[in-house]
Scaffold this motif. Structure first.
Motif, mmCIF file in Angstrom:
data_model
loop_
_atom_site.group_PDB
_atom_site.id
_atom_site.type_symbol
_atom_site.label_atom_id
_atom_site.label_comp_id
_atom_site.label_asym_id
_atom_site.label_seq_id
_atom_site.Cartn_x
_atom_site.Cartn_y
_atom_site.Cartn_z
ATOM 1 N N ARG A 90 56.323 65.508 19.026
ATOM 2 C CA ARG A 90 55.410 66.415 19.127
ATOM 3 C C ARG A 90 54.078 66.089 18.710
ATOM 4 N NH1 ARG A 90 56.622 72.293 16.953
ATOM 5 N NH2 ARG A 90 56.259 71.235 14.927
ATOM 6 N N LYS A 130 49.464 71.186 18.457
ATOM 7 C CA LYS A 130 49.702 71.745 17.158
ATOM 8 C C LYS A 130 48.179 71.161 16.670
ATOM 9 C CE LYS A 130 52.943 72.315 13.469
ATOM 10 N NZ LYS A 130 52.888 73.717 13.568
ATOM 11 N N ASN A 153 44.752 82.338 15.373
ATOM 12 C CA ASN A 153 46.002 82.465 14.604
ATOM 13 C C ASN A 153 45.579 83.154 13.303
ATOM 14 O OD1 ASN A 153 45.967 80.103 16.405
ATOM 15 N ND2 ASN A 153 48.294 80.319 15.932
ATOM 16 N N GLU A 198 54.570 84.016 21.633
ATOM 17 C CA GLU A 198 54.933 83.933 20.399
ATOM 18 C C GLU A 198 54.477 84.643 19.225
ATOM 19 O OE1 GLU A 198 54.025 79.621 19.638
ATOM 20 O OE2 GLU A 198 51.941 79.809 20.281
ATOM 21 N N THR A 258 52.492 84.569 15.331
ATOM 22 C CA THR A 258 51.113 83.727 15.033
ATOM 23 C C THR A 258 51.503 82.309 14.544
ATOM 24 O OG1 THR A 258 51.417 84.660 12.713
ATOM 25 C CG2 THR A 258 49.959 85.777 13.992
ATOM 26 N N ALA A 259 52.761 82.068 13.972
ATOM 27 C CA ALA A 259 53.133 80.699 13.630
ATOM 28 C C ALA A 259 54.709 80.698 13.678
ATOM 29 C CB ALA A 259 52.585 80.334 12.203
ATOM 30 N N SER A 260 55.078 81.070 14.853
ATOM 31 C CA SER A 260 56.561 81.106 14.978
ATOM 32 C C SER A 260 56.948 81.483 16.489
ATOM 33 C CB SER A 260 57.367 82.223 14.057
ATOM 34 O OG SER A 260 56.546 83.460 14.433
ATOM 35 N N ASN A 261 58.016 80.949 16.991
ATOM 36 C CA ASN A 261 58.419 81.431 18.340
ATOM 37 C C ASN A 261 59.300 82.458 18.126
ATOM 38 O OD1 ASN A 261 58.705 78.100 18.558
ATOM 39 N ND2 ASN A 261 57.295 79.248 20.329
ATOM 40 N N LEU A 278 53.652 77.141 21.350
ATOM 41 C CA LEU A 278 53.904 75.827 20.829
ATOM 42 C C LEU A 278 55.603 75.699 20.899
ATOM 43 C CD1 LEU A 278 52.777 73.516 18.936
ATOM 44 C CD2 LEU A 278 54.028 74.574 17.088
ATOM 45 N N GLY A 292 58.490 75.096 19.635
ATOM 46 C CA GLY A 292 58.822 74.907 18.239
ATOM 47 C C GLY A 292 60.191 74.045 18.218
ATOM 48 N N ILE A 293 60.085 73.298 17.103
ATOM 49 C CA ILE A 293 61.309 72.394 16.798
ATOM 50 C C ILE A 293 62.508 73.279 16.349
ATOM 51 C CG2 ILE A 293 62.132 70.324 15.523
ATOM 52 C CD1 ILE A 293 59.775 69.572 17.284
ATOM 53 N N THR A 294 62.109 74.313 15.748
ATOM 54 C CA THR A 294 63.147 75.353 15.402
ATOM 55 C C THR A 294 63.827 76.139 16.594
ATOM 56 O OG1 THR A 294 61.758 75.762 13.182
ATOM 57 C CG2 THR A 294 63.816 77.207 13.537
ATOM 58 N N THR A 346 61.213 82.598 14.680
ATOM 59 C CA THR A 346 61.532 81.100 14.179
ATOM 60 C C THR A 346 60.383 80.521 13.887
ATOM 61 O OG1 THR A 346 61.773 80.047 16.273
ATOM 62 C CG2 THR A 346 63.998 81.450 15.610
ATOM 63 N N SER A 347 60.423 79.403 12.999
ATOM 64 C CA SER A 347 59.720 78.210 12.422
ATOM 65 C C SER A 347 60.284 77.613 11.309
ATOM 66 C CB SER A 347 58.243 79.137 11.828
ATOM 67 O OG SER A 347 58.511 79.195 10.656
ATOM 68 N N SER A 348 59.835 76.445 11.386
ATOM 69 C CA SER A 348 60.335 75.282 10.136
ATOM 70 C C SER A 348 60.384 75.964 8.859
ATOM 71 C CB SER A 348 59.600 74.188 10.379
ATOM 72 O OG SER A 348 59.744 73.339 11.322
#
Ligand SMILES: Cc1ncc(COP(=O)(O)O)c(C=O)c1O
Length: 300
Positions: free
Chosen positions: A55, A151, A158, A183, A185-188, A212, A214-216, A250-252
Motif C-alpha cells: 500500500r 495514504k 479528516n 468510510e 475519519t480513520a477507519s473503514n 482507503l 484498509g489492511i484491517t 475497523t483500523s489497525s
C-alpha cells in the motif's frame, strides 16, 4: 510521557525523538506532500507487513515519488526500531516526504532526496470490556477528494470531520458521499444485515477512489470468509445504516469497533438494539485468535 517514542529513525540515523529535526522547507511540512503507513506489531511480529509495504508503494506511485528504500531496507529499520523501543503491543509509524527544496514551489523536481522518518508507537491492548461497550457516531458529509486510496499526511479534511464528531460529543463519524457510505475519519465501515457482512468496495463504480483500502478491512473479510460467513463488497446507501443489524469501524489501531449509536439512535433492531452484536462478537473473537497466533509465531 510514557507513550512517547524514544529512539526514532530519520534519514539513515537512529536518534532520540527530541533530537530528530527536519527542515522547515520540507514539502511534508509545507504542503503535506508526503505519505505514511502504520503497521501493528504484536510481540515482535508485524501484522501484514507485506500488505502495508504494497500500500505504501501504491501511495508513492500515485504521487510520483520513488520508494527511497527496498523491502529489505524497510525491514532492517523496523527491526532496529523494535529492538531499540521495547514493548508488547506496538505499531510502526513511517512517513516518506518529497524532501526539502530550496524554494517553496508546487512543481516536482528530481534529485532532491526524500525525507524518511519512522517511529514506534506504544499501543495499549484493547480492553474487551471497554471495546464491547461500543462507540457512538454521527454521519457527516464526505467533502474529501477522489484519491482516498493515497495514504497521505494531508489529513486536514479528516481532522475537520473528526472535529465535527467531537463537537457532537461522539467518538467518530461515518462519512457519506452523495448518499453513499464511504468510510470513517480513520477507519473503514462494515454493516451486518440478515447474517451477511457488507462493506463498500475500494473502487467506486466511477473509478474514483473514495476510501482507503484498509489492511484491517481485508483481514476482516478474509477471516469472515474463511469461517463461511458471507461478505458482500457493494455500494451501501446511507439509509441502510438505519436498518442495519450491526455497524462496525475497523483500523489497525482500533481493530473492530462496534457502533452502538448512530446520530443519537440505537443501532440494530429489537432487544439487541444499542449493544454490540453477535456477529461482531464472533468476528472480533476470530480476529483476536489471529493476533494470538501471530504473537506466538516466529515469522515476521
Ligand atoms: C481514512 C482511513 N480509512 C481507513 C483506515 C483503516 O486502514 P487500516 O486498516 O490499514 O489501518 C485508515 C487508517 O488509518 C484511514 O486513515
Amino acid at each position: 510521557m510514557n507513550n512517547l517514542p524514544n529512539i526514532v529513525y530519520l534519514n539513515g540515523s537512529y536518534l532520540p525523538v527530541e533530537e530528530a529535526q527536519i527542515s522547515v522547507m520540507d514539502r511534508g511540512f509545507l504542503f503535506g506532500d508526503s505519505v505514511y503507513e502504520v503497521v501493528p506489531v504484536f510481540g515482535n511480529n508485524l501484522l501484514r507487513v507485506d500488505e502495508h509495504l504494497t500500500r505504501l508503494q501504491n501511495s508513492l506511485n500515485r504521487v510520483s515519488m520513488v520508494n527511497p528504500l527496498n523491502s529489505k531496507e524497510w525491514a532492517e529499520i523496523f527491526s532496529q526500531l523494535l529492538n531499540k523501543n521495547q514493548g508488547e503491543d506496538r505499531a510502526i509509524y513511517l512517513q516518506v516526504s518529497r524532501g526539502a527544496y530550496p524554494v517553496r514551489d508546487l512543481s516536482i523536481k528530481e534529485n532532491y532526496p526524500a525525507t524518511v522518518f519512522a517511529m514506534i508507537l506504544q499501543v495499549t491492548p484493547p480492553d474487551m470490556e471497554v471495546v464491547s461497550a461500543g462507540i457512538s457516531v454521527i454521519t457527516v458529509d464526505d467533502f474529501r477528494w477522489h484519491a482516498c486510496d493515497i495514504k497521505s499526511t494531508s489529513l486536514i479534511a479528516n481532522v475537520m470531520l473528526k472535529q465535527q464528531a467531537r463537537v457532537a460529543n461522539v467518538e467518530d463519524a461515518i462519512l457519506i458521499r452523495k448518499g453513499m457510505v464511504t468510510e470513517g475519519t480513520a477507519s473503514n465501515v462494515f454493516l451486518v444485515k440478515d447474517g451477511i457482512i457488507l462493506t463498500p468496495p475500494t473502487v467506486h463504480a466511477t473509478g474514483n477512489q473514495l476510501l482507503l483500502p484498509g489492511i484491517t478491512r481485508d483481514l476482516v473479510i478474509e477471516i469472515a470468509e474463511k469461517n463461511t460467513i458471507v461478505v458482500q463488497q457493494r455500494e451501501i446507501k446511507e439509509t441502510e445504516l438505519y436498518s442495519a443489524d450491526e455497524i462496525w469501524m475497523t483500523s489497525s489501531t482500533r481493530e473492530i469497533a462496534p457502533v452502538i449509536r448512530l446520530n443519537g439512535e440505537a443501532v440494530g433492531v429489537g432487544m439487541d438494539a444499542g449493544v454490540a452484536g453477535e456477529m461482531w462478537k464472533r468476528v472480533m473473537d476470530l480476529y483476536q485468535q489471529h493476533k494470538l497466533l501471530l504473537r506466538s509465531s516466529n515469522e515476521q
